[in-house]
Design a protein around this motif. Structure first.
Motif, PDB file in Angstrom:
ATOM      1  N   ALA A 177       0.817  -1.212   0.000  1.00  0.00           N
ATOM      2  CA  ALA A 177       0.000   0.000   0.000  1.00  0.00           C
ATOM      3  C   ALA A 177       0.852   1.264   0.000  1.00  0.00           C
ATOM      4  O   ALA A 177       1.822   1.377   0.731  1.00  0.00           O
ATOM      5  CB  ALA A 177      -0.925  -0.001   1.219  1.00  0.00           C
ATOM      6  N   ASP A 178       0.485   2.212  -0.846  1.00  0.00           N
ATOM      7  CA  ASP A 178       1.110   3.534  -0.835  1.00  0.00           C
ATOM      8  C   ASP A 178       0.501   4.407   0.251  1.00  0.00           C
ATOM      9  O   ASP A 178       1.021   5.474   0.562  1.00  0.00           O
ATOM     10  CB  ASP A 178       0.909   4.233  -2.188  1.00  0.00           C
ATOM     11  N   THR A 179      -0.621   3.953   0.812  1.00  0.00           N
ATOM     12  CA  THR A 179      -1.342   4.754   1.789  1.00  0.00           C
ATOM     13  C   THR A 179      -1.587   3.933   3.047  1.00  0.00           C
ATOM     14  O   THR A 179      -1.419   2.726   3.060  1.00  0.00           O
ATOM     15  CB  THR A 179      -2.694   5.211   1.214  1.00  0.00           C
ATOM     16  N   SER A 180      -1.981   4.606   4.106  1.00  0.00           N
ATOM     17  CA  SER A 180      -2.217   3.931   5.380  1.00  0.00           C
ATOM     18  C   SER A 180      -3.471   4.482   6.024  1.00  0.00           C
ATOM     19  O   SER A 180      -3.799   5.656   5.876  1.00  0.00           O
ATOM     20  CB  SER A 180      -1.023   4.138   6.314  1.00  0.00           C
ATOM     21  N   TYR A 181      -4.166   3.614   6.769  1.00  0.00           N
ATOM     22  CA  TYR A 181      -5.340   4.052   7.524  1.00  0.00           C
ATOM     23  C   TYR A 181      -4.967   4.646   8.877  1.00  0.00           C
ATOM     24  O   TYR A 181      -5.835   5.070   9.624  1.00  0.00           O
ATOM     25  CB  TYR A 181      -6.285   2.867   7.749  1.00  0.00           C
ATOM     26  N   ALA A 182      -3.689   4.618   9.221  1.00  0.00           N
ATOM     27  CA  ALA A 182      -3.272   5.112  10.533  1.00  0.00           C
ATOM     28  C   ALA A 182      -3.639   6.593  10.694  1.00  0.00           C
ATOM     29  O   ALA A 182      -3.248   7.416   9.875  1.00  0.00           O
ATOM     30  CB  ALA A 182      -1.773   4.924  10.704  1.00  0.00           C
ATOM     31  N   PRO A 183      -4.374   6.933  11.767  1.00  0.00           N
ATOM     32  CA  PRO A 183      -4.787   8.333  11.958  1.00  0.00           C
ATOM     33  C   PRO A 183      -3.682   9.162  12.597  1.00  0.00           C
ATOM     34  O   PRO A 183      -3.867   9.807  13.623  1.00  0.00           O
ATOM     35  CB  PRO A 183      -6.002   8.202  12.879  1.00  0.00           C
ATOM     36  N   VAL A 184      -2.504   9.143  11.994  1.00  0.00           N
ATOM     37  CA  VAL A 184      -1.371   9.902  12.495  1.00  0.00           C
ATOM     38  C   VAL A 184      -0.601  10.477  11.314  1.00  0.00           C
ATOM     39  O   VAL A 184      -0.469   9.835  10.268  1.00  0.00           O
ATOM     40  CB  VAL A 184      -0.451   9.011  13.374  1.00  0.00           C
ATOM     41  N   LEU A 185      -0.122  11.696  11.481  1.00  0.00           N
ATOM     42  CA  LEU A 185       0.721  12.343  10.474  1.00  0.00           C
ATOM     43  C   LEU A 185       2.104  12.585  11.054  1.00  0.00           C
ATOM     44  O   LEU A 185       2.235  12.993  12.215  1.00  0.00           O
ATOM     45  CB  LEU A 185       0.123  13.684  10.044  1.00  0.00           C
ATOM     46  N   ILE A 186       3.131  12.316  10.266  1.00  0.00           N
ATOM     47  CA  ILE A 186       4.481  12.700  10.648  1.00  0.00           C
ATOM     48  C   ILE A 186       4.646  14.149  10.213  1.00  0.00           C
ATOM     49  O   ILE A 186       4.910  14.442   9.046  1.00  0.00           O
ATOM     50  CB  ILE A 186       5.532  11.792   9.986  1.00  0.00           C
ATOM     51  N   ARG A 187       4.438  15.072  11.158  1.00  0.00           N
ATOM     52  CA  ARG A 187       4.506  16.496  10.825  1.00  0.00           C
ATOM     53  C   ARG A 187       5.928  16.899  10.441  1.00  0.00           C
ATOM     54  O   ARG A 187       6.134  17.681   9.513  1.00  0.00           O
ATOM     55  CB  ARG A 187       4.031  17.332  12.009  1.00  0.00           C
TER      56      ARG A 187
END
Length: 460
Positions: A177-187
């Motif tokens: 997956a190029d994407t993730s469902y994780a509700p976190v951003l690496i700011r």
């Protein structure tokens, strides 16, 4: 890895297609034998989590597991004795690159565990001679620990053994997956210095060598359990190189990655329990990371940071140590909602807003039943109820679902589909199987130790 994973905001949903649930439809790409069981859909989803080892669940082994989805219709009932996953080429010819199975004889060599989950419950914690009796429609999640054959170019198929014979599925290609469902951003992720001596290879404390010091800023859309944080050396394009690895848990090889929040050391040493999470976080979090230098932390070396949660893993862009202009930054806004529920509990939350349910979610014959109106309206859907017909209609973003109480058929966008369990009422509240309503409204469901998370991340 195809590319740097983004977070939940651009997640590609794994919603089931209506056509795959059509009543009377033939097995999807499967070899049909005289068995009541039909394979409706089998596909590779992602390789984001480390949940199992080669022989047991609940034992992370340092490599991420292949995650696949299997949809079956067991008809009026059948026993599934085993499910075997094999590698193949695009035409379905065996390549012999790996075998994962739910059951093997003690004398079998070279076969690894295929873990099967239904609504967050593991059916086989290790090899098991039978998965049990099944009736009607079931959605399974399959997990297979990587044996170096979970990569681009590989294909997989299933052989499902029932009391009536063996069903063979169509092949599905590997899909990282190029994407993730994780509700976190690496700011923000950046290097800081190579001057302090704060940590050894397995615990905080001076050991006579200076440590790699990195900075990490995270944003959490909701309270989220962080399972592990990994610092990995890569080339400039993000491809892993063999220069060491630093991690917060001791699953697999590597040195301790120390996390410090303000003046608090979050993980003073490796936890003896490799499944123990780093902790739960919400809102904005700033961390200092310390990695004992094994000689490979130096100017010119690139690194990525990986943050694994119970929903998936987010990964930064590569950062070049010593280059002041090399910083990973992300200012993305979270444009989605997440509902949090718990089995047999009336407490719920929409994002961080606490709510009270009239009827708690519960398990019915292996299906997780949830209050339909609460979930639908929380995500902006319109719900209509016809008492005379006993019919519920849900409309959202051009999708329309019609359900009749106590009937196993529904109508989704004009097409008749089969439910794995009918809609029911309790205390004048309509409840439905969580997967049906969420996935047909293009949402995603996660299960975690009795908790249920539903998100409406948009498909991009």
């Amino acid at each position: 890895m195809k590319g740097i994973r983004k977070t939940l905001t651009t997640a590609v949903l794994g919603a089931l297609t209506v056509n795959s649930l059509m009543i009377g439809g033939a097995a999807y790409g499967a070899d049909v034998v005289s068995s009541p069981l039909q394979v409706k859909e089998f596909r590779y989803l992602d390789k984001e989590l480390d949940r199992i080892s080669l022989e047991k669940t609940g034992e992370p082994d340092g490599t991420r597991d292949g995650h696949l989805s299997l949809l079956i219709d067991a008809g009026e009932g059948t026993e599934i004795k085993s499910i075997v996953m094999k590698t193949a080429d695009s035409k379905g010819t065996d390549t012999g690159h790996g075998i994962w199975t739910t059951w093997k004889e003690p004398s079998d060599i070279g076969k690894y565990l295929l873990a099967v989950e239904h609504d967050g419950k593991t059916l086989n914690t290790t090899f098991k001679p039978s998965l049990g009796q099944f009736k009607g429609v079931y959605q399974f999640d399959l997990y297979a620990s990587d044996n170096n054959s979970m990569k681009d170019g590989e294909y997989y198929y299933l052989e499902i053994t029932t009391t009536a014979g063996v069903i063979k599925s169509d092949v599905t290609p590997f899909a990282d997956a190029d994407t993730s469902y994780a509700p976190v951003l690496i700011r923000e992720f950046s290097w800081a210095d190579l001057t302090a001596d704060k940590i050894g290879s397995a615990a905080f404390g001076e050991d006579g060598s200076t440590d790699g010091h990195f900075k990490l800023k995270l944003a959490f859309a909701q309270k989220t359990k962080v399972l592990s944080v990994i610092l990995r050396p890569t080339d400039k394009d993000g491809k892993a190189v063999s220069a060491g690895i630093w991690r917060t848990n001791r699953a697999g090889i590597g040195w301790l990655l120390g996390l410090v929040q303000g003046n608090t050391i979050i993980n003073p040493e490796f936890n003896k329990d490799v499944t123990a999470p780093v902790g739960s976080f919400r809102g904005s979090v700033t961390l200092d990371l310390y990695a004992n230098n094994n000689g490979s932390i130096k100017n010119g070396q690139h690194y990525v940071i990986e943050v694994e949660t119970q929903f998936g893993t987010v990964i930064s862009q590569p950062v070049e140590f010593g280059n002041k202009d090399s910083i990973h930054k992300d200012s993305t806004v979270f444009p989605f909602k997440t509902i949090s529920l718990k089995l047999n509990a009336k407490e719920a939350a929409v994002d961080d807003k606490q709510m009270k349910l009239d009827v708690a979610p519960f398990s019915l014959e292996g299906r997780t039943m949830v209050p339909l109106r609460f979930i639908s309206e929380a995500f902006g859907a319109k719900v209509d109820w016809s008492k005379q017909e006993g019919k519920v209609t849900i409309a959202k973003d051009g999708s329309r679902i019609e359900l009749v109480i106590n009937k196993k058929q529904a109508v989704v966008n004009g097409a008749t589909v089969q439910l794995d369990s009918p809609a029911i009422t309790r205390n004048n509240v309509t409840l439905v199987p969580v997967r049906f309503v969420s996935e047909n409204l293009k949402m995603k469901v996660f299960f975690d130790e009795g908790e249920i998370f539903i998100t409406d991340a948009k498909e991009q």
